[in-house]
Design a protein around this motif. Structure first.
Motif, PDB file in Angstrom:
ATOM      1  N   ASN A  90      41.114  37.105  42.591  1.00 37.69           N
ATOM      2  CA  ASN A  90      41.045  35.708  43.022  1.00 37.69           C
ATOM      3  C   ASN A  90      39.921  35.435  44.017  1.00 37.69           C
ATOM      4  N   SER A  91      39.209  36.471  44.435  1.00 36.67           N
ATOM      5  CA  SER A  91      38.101  36.269  45.371  1.00 36.67           C
ATOM      6  C   SER A  91      36.935  35.574  44.685  1.00 36.67           C
ATOM      7  N   THR A  92      36.210  34.768  45.433  1.00 39.26           N
ATOM      8  CA  THR A  92      35.031  34.105  44.880  1.00 39.26           C
ATOM      9  C   THR A  92      33.760  34.724  45.430  1.00 39.26           C
ATOM     10  N   ASN A 227      35.381  33.068  40.825  1.00 41.04           N
ATOM     11  CA  ASN A 227      35.878  34.431  40.668  1.00 41.04           C
ATOM     12  C   ASN A 227      35.160  35.107  39.499  1.00 41.04           C
TER      13      ASN A 227
END
Length: 353
Positions: A90-92, A227
């Motif tokens: 879920n990190s961008t 993401n």
């Protein structure tokens, strides 16, 4: 008669063993993940006949080289999905210049919808004096020149694309130079559609294929952050020539032109896409013509979206592959193509070949 049950049992054992030895069937139909949920089918490296003993060395290499997200798709299904260095699903992260290809596709969509013509002067849409060069030279520059990096504007003056920083180096079409003036395409889309580029992008592309992410303004540049799976979805759209499942996002004729040599100076450049397998190529901040293929240890039909500090979307139709790499620079800061491309593909080839 007493031997009959034993014979039946023996036959059942033979049938059972023969079934267990059958190889896993691979679905040859191109797969598209859900646009409304996080569902995404997988396929194992073992079932593809890949060399699984080389996967751990590949992942260790990626982690050592400051990678954050890495995905390999085969025919649309996830084979490898790994996150490193405090990054997660879920990190961008920023696309940097890999996001130029988003602008390329949006330009094609806007043209198909009748908002612009890539062969008309840019001044048709932005008015005159959008550069500081003479009008007779300025009106030679078209959106197609911006797509192909052949505007003729001086690339040595930095990222600023204000008129006073857009100065003459050559007539449009006669010099290839990697230049951030391509962002004027986003401005043209805003003027002609009467929408923000971000809204038009979301409406015409992002929402239709289920991407996440946002455009963030950094000085004069609008940079996309998302993401890793969203980058993979865009790569899958590119693998299928601009069609998502049964939905056509971009005219396939335009997309096919965008992944072919677009001018006569840099054979390895399309419409903001990098192209492999050509006889020569140019690199950012250089007028030197290098001989040979852009990334010589990769399939010749590969095309790629390449961004600063080693943001990568590799699309390989002949092998049904989309490969994504997000992260910090693997070594030294770079604009797009780097030695990391070659080194990474050395590791990938050991797995897939």
């Amino acid at each position: 008669m007493k031997m009959f049950p034993s014979i039946i049992l023996l036959l059942l054992l033979i049938i059972s063993c023969s079934k267990s030895e059958e190889p896993q069937k691979i679905d040859t139909e191109l797969y598209f993940p859900s646009t409304t949920s996080n569902t995404w089918e997988t396929v194992s490296a073992e079932s593809l006949g890949w060399n699984t003993t080389e996967i751990d060395p590949l992942l260790s290499f990626l982690e050592e080289k400051n990678t954050k997200g890495f995905i390999v798709l085969y025919n649309g299904r996830i084979v490898l999905e790994n996150y490193f260095n405090n990054h997660s699903e879920n990190s961008t992260w920023y696309w940097a210049s890999a996001g130029k290809t988003l602008t390329s596709i949006m330009t094609g969509i806007a043209e198909e919808q009748g908002f612009l013509d890539i062969n008309k002067p840019v001044s048709t849409y932005l008015g005159t004096s959008w550069t500081s060069i003479n009008l007779d030279k300025e009106i030679l520059i078209t959106p197609k020149h911006l797509l192909t990096m052949t505007s003729g504007l001086d690339d040595s003056l930095g990222d600023n694309v204000a008129p006073e920083n857009l100065k003459y180096a050559a007539d449009a079409g006669f010099r290839w130079a990697y230049h951030n003036v391509y962002v004027k395409l986003q401005q043209i889309i805003e003027v002609t559609t009467s929408q923000t580029f971000s809204n038009y992008f979301s409406e015409q592309l992002k929402n239709k294929i289920g991407m996440t992410g946002t455009w963030i303004q950094l000085n004069d540049l609008s940079v996309y952050w998302s993401n890793t799976r969203s980058m993979a979805k865009f790569g899958l759209l590119a693998l299928n020539n601009g069609v998502w499942d049964s939905t056509r996002i971009i005219n396939s004729n335009y997309f096919n032109r965008s992944i072919q040599t677009s001018q006569t100076i840099n054979n390895a450049y399309g419409y903001l896409w990098w192209l492999n397998g050509k006889e020569n190529y140019h690199l950012p901040q250089s007028q030197y013509e290098f001989q040979g293929s852009l990334i010589p240890n990769t399939p010749t039909d590969m095309y790629a979206a390449l961004g600063k500090n080693d943001q990568k979307i590799y699309v390989v139709p002949s092998k049904k592959l989309v490969i994504i790499r997000m992260g910090e620079s693997a070594a030294n800061s770079n604009f797009a193509v780097s030695t990391f491309d070659y080194d990474l593909w050395e590791k990938i080839n050991l797995v897939i070949n």
